[in-house]
Design a protein around this motif. Structure first.
Motif, mmCIF file in Angstrom:
data_model
loop_
_atom_site.group_PDB
_atom_site.id
_atom_site.type_symbol
_atom_site.label_atom_id
_atom_site.label_comp_id
_atom_site.label_asym_id
_atom_site.label_seq_id
_atom_site.Cartn_x
_atom_site.Cartn_y
_atom_site.Cartn_z
ATOM 1 N N ALA A 156 -3.333 2.040 7.610
ATOM 2 C CA ALA A 156 -3.004 3.119 6.676
ATOM 3 C C ALA A 156 -1.491 3.210 6.529
ATOM 4 O O ALA A 156 -0.756 3.155 7.526
ATOM 5 C CB ALA A 156 -3.572 4.443 7.158
ATOM 6 N N VAL A 157 -1.029 3.341 5.280
ATOM 7 C CA VAL A 157 0.398 3.464 4.978
ATOM 8 C C VAL A 157 0.639 4.862 4.419
ATOM 9 O O VAL A 157 0.084 5.230 3.380
ATOM 10 C CB VAL A 157 0.865 2.407 3.966
ATOM 11 C CG1 VAL A 157 2.348 2.592 3.647
ATOM 12 C CG2 VAL A 157 0.592 1.006 4.491
ATOM 13 N N ALA A 200 10.376 -1.356 -0.047
ATOM 14 C CA ALA A 200 9.754 -0.741 1.126
ATOM 15 C C ALA A 200 8.272 -1.093 1.200
ATOM 16 O O ALA A 200 7.738 -1.367 2.281
ATOM 17 C CB ALA A 200 9.934 0.775 1.074
ATOM 18 N N ALA A 201 7.605 -1.066 0.049
ATOM 19 C CA ALA A 201 6.177 -1.420 0.025
ATOM 20 C C ALA A 201 5.972 -2.864 0.452
ATOM 21 O O ALA A 201 5.005 -3.186 1.155
ATOM 22 C CB ALA A 201 5.618 -1.189 -1.378
ATOM 23 N N GLU A 202 6.867 -3.749 0.055
ATOM 24 C CA GLU A 202 6.742 -5.158 0.442
ATOM 25 C C GLU A 202 6.993 -5.344 1.929
ATOM 26 O O GLU A 202 6.393 -6.227 2.566
ATOM 27 C CB GLU A 202 7.730 -5.996 -0.368
ATOM 28 C CG GLU A 202 7.397 -6.042 -1.862
ATOM 29 C CD GLU A 202 8.367 -6.908 -2.643
ATOM 30 O OE1 GLU A 202 9.350 -7.375 -2.034
ATOM 31 O OE2 GLU A 202 8.144 -7.106 -3.848
ATOM 32 N N LEU A 203 7.871 -4.523 2.499
ATOM 33 C CA LEU A 203 8.158 -4.634 3.932
ATOM 34 C C LEU A 203 7.066 -4.002 4.787
ATOM 35 O O LEU A 203 6.889 -4.379 5.950
ATOM 36 C CB LEU A 203 9.493 -3.950 4.241
ATOM 37 C CG LEU A 203 10.746 -4.617 3.672
ATOM 38 C CD1 LEU A 203 11.960 -3.708 3.850
ATOM 39 C CD2 LEU A 203 10.995 -5.954 4.352
ATOM 40 N N VAL A 249 6.421 6.405 -6.612
ATOM 41 C CA VAL A 249 5.082 6.406 -6.017
ATOM 42 C C VAL A 249 4.164 5.420 -6.728
ATOM 43 O O VAL A 249 3.321 4.769 -6.094
ATOM 44 C CB VAL A 249 4.481 7.834 -6.034
ATOM 45 C CG1 VAL A 249 4.179 8.295 -7.444
ATOM 46 C CG2 VAL A 249 3.223 7.886 -5.175
ATOM 47 N N GLN A 250 4.326 5.268 -8.029
ATOM 48 C CA GLN A 250 3.503 4.299 -8.759
ATOM 49 C C GLN A 250 3.852 2.873 -8.364
ATOM 50 O O GLN A 250 2.958 2.027 -8.184
ATOM 51 C CB GLN A 250 3.707 4.497 -10.272
ATOM 52 C CG GLN A 250 3.314 5.883 -10.776
ATOM 53 C CD GLN A 250 1.880 6.244 -10.438
ATOM 54 O OE1 GLN A 250 0.986 5.402 -10.444
ATOM 55 N NE2 GLN A 250 1.638 7.520 -10.130
ATOM 56 N N ILE A 284 2.287 -2.125 -5.559
ATOM 57 C CA ILE A 284 2.658 -3.247 -4.692
ATOM 58 C C ILE A 284 1.772 -3.294 -3.456
ATOM 59 O O ILE A 284 1.319 -4.373 -3.026
ATOM 60 C CB ILE A 284 4.143 -3.141 -4.307
ATOM 61 C CG1 ILE A 284 5.016 -3.375 -5.547
ATOM 62 C CG2 ILE A 284 4.500 -4.153 -3.226
ATOM 63 C CD1 ILE A 284 6.480 -3.128 -5.332
ATOM 64 N N LEU A 285 1.477 -2.140 -2.864
ATOM 65 C CA LEU A 285 0.597 -2.121 -1.698
ATOM 66 C C LEU A 285 -0.795 -2.626 -2.056
ATOM 67 O O LEU A 285 -1.407 -3.385 -1.291
ATOM 68 C CB LEU A 285 0.502 -0.701 -1.136
ATOM 69 C CG LEU A 285 1.764 -0.138 -0.476
ATOM 70 C CD1 LEU A 285 1.537 1.295 -0.019
ATOM 71 C CD2 LEU A 285 2.190 -0.993 0.713
#
Length: 384
Positions: free
Chosen positions: A141-142, A259-262, A153-154, A159-160
């Motif tokens: 969970a992220v 951040a989503a990619e990390l 947020v979109q 990306i997630l």
């Protein structure tokens, strides 16, 4: 000639105060100077200090309601520009400046507040590398702390979902600028930790001015992020924007998208890695089967050589026994003697032996030299 009017000290002070309060030139004064004798009354919140230049000094006070609006902490030696009114404090009869607003002279108030807080928290060790927590490799969970209506947020959700759809995205919507934003952000981080409903947190927003991003420069946010037991990725603004939140987080991302990619791995990269590992495993397995066949051949050869060696030992033992049975020494051990003539030839008959010949008699334990004194020949039955 009329008698002089005798005033009390209080009357004089009140009169002078009324004169100064009625002077429009003293009702709103802008002064520049250097702070000295600074005192912060923490219980009341009032600030007391002096303003001075190279020649003169004036007392000043800033009451708590005005002091709470300051973005920075005044200090001795700091050059400032203040706005206020000049009047007399009746009890002491001393005139002083009542400050309504204060700004640093030169460096902006927000920039100064940023540097002051950064220095303070760094001195506490809040930004030390030893405090940083590693990100989970495969988060279930992220958690996302940001505005529910912003573009950030979109981007994060998209990306997630593309990189790692196995992870659940848990959004805690907050206000990201303006009054109360810092408190909401800090509470959201604390709530995620209390509920333990995420493996990693993304805290941030899109770009903006220093005023827009200021909530992420507040001390309450920096401490909430630094004390989080859940690893935090700070993603505030654009690549060139740095906030206090960035330094307190476990990892800084230049943008919310980064951040989503990390935060999660890429399923496509994982699939490729698994395929490569499978291929290497198959190749390794083929080599292993080859090694097993070689080991089996070596084992069979070893067993065969062992059997042949045992057979050879048995045959050698049989031949040795046969040779032992035929050995003259074996005969001698039974009480027989071997006679040799002077030339070392075995004496088998009496035909060539005469009286006076020298013979050697070989026994089991040695040899006897003797001289023949008499020769007798045995006649077999039937002979004349």
């Amino acid at each position: 000639m009329s008698a002089p009017v005798v005033l009390t000290v209080s009357q004089l002070n009140r009169y002078l105060k009324a004169l100064m309060d009625g002077d429009q030139n003293l009702s709103s004064v802008f002064l520049s100077g250097e702070i000295s004798n600074f005192t912060n009354h923490y219980k009341s919140g009032h600030l007391y200090f002096s303003l001075k230049d190279s020649q003169c000094v004036v007392r000043a006070v800033m009451f708590a309601p005005q002091a709470r609006r300051l973005r920075f902490v005044p200090q001795d030696g700091m050059k400032v520009i203040v706005r206020g009114r000049v009047t007399i404090y009746e009890q002491s009869g001393q005139y002083q400046l009542y400050v309504d607003d204060m700004q640093p002279d030169g460096l902006g108030a927000l920039n100064l507040a940023y540097e002051q807080l950064k220095t303070k928290l760094a001195a506490e060790g809040l930004f030390d590398a030893s405090r940083k927590k590693p990100l989970p490799q495969f988060p279930k969970a992220v958690g996302v702390v940001t505005s529910p209506t912003g573009a950030a947020v979109q981007d994060i959700k998209q990306i997630l979902g593309r990189r790692y759809p196995l992870a659940e995205v848990v959004l805690c919507p907050v206000q990201v600028q303006g009054a109360g934003a810092a408190e909401q952000i800090a509470e959201a981080v604390a709530r995620f930790n209390r509920l333990d409903c995420a493996d990693v947190l993304i805290v941030g927003r899109g770009g903006g001015s220093i005023e827009d991003l200021w909530a992420f420069n507040e001390e309450i946010v920096a401490r909430a992020v630094a004390s989080s037991q859940i690893p935090v990725i700070s993603a505030v603004g654009h690549e060139t924007d740095f906030t206090i939140c960035d330094f307190g987080a476990d990892l800084r991302a230049p943008t919310p998208s980064a951040a989503a990619e990390l935060a999660v791995p890429d399923v496509r990269e994982l699939a490729a890695s698994i395929a490569g590992a499978r291929q290497r495993m198959c190749q390794s397995l083929g080599l292993e089967m080859h090694r097993m066949r070689v080991d089996q051949m070596v084992d069979r050869l070893t067993r065969k050589m062992g059997r042949e060696l045992e057979t050879g030992k048995m045959q050698l033992a049989e031949k040795s026994a046969a040779l032992q049975a035929l050995s003259p020494l074996k005969v001698l051990s039974r009480g027989y003697t071997v006679a040799l003539d002077a030339q070392g030839r075995t004496v088998k008959t009496t035909e060539k032996i005469t009286q006076g010949d020298s013979l050697s008699l070989i026994l089991q334990d040695g040899t006897i030299s003797c001289t023949v004194t008499k020769v007798e020949t045995n006649r077999t039955a039937g002979e004349d």
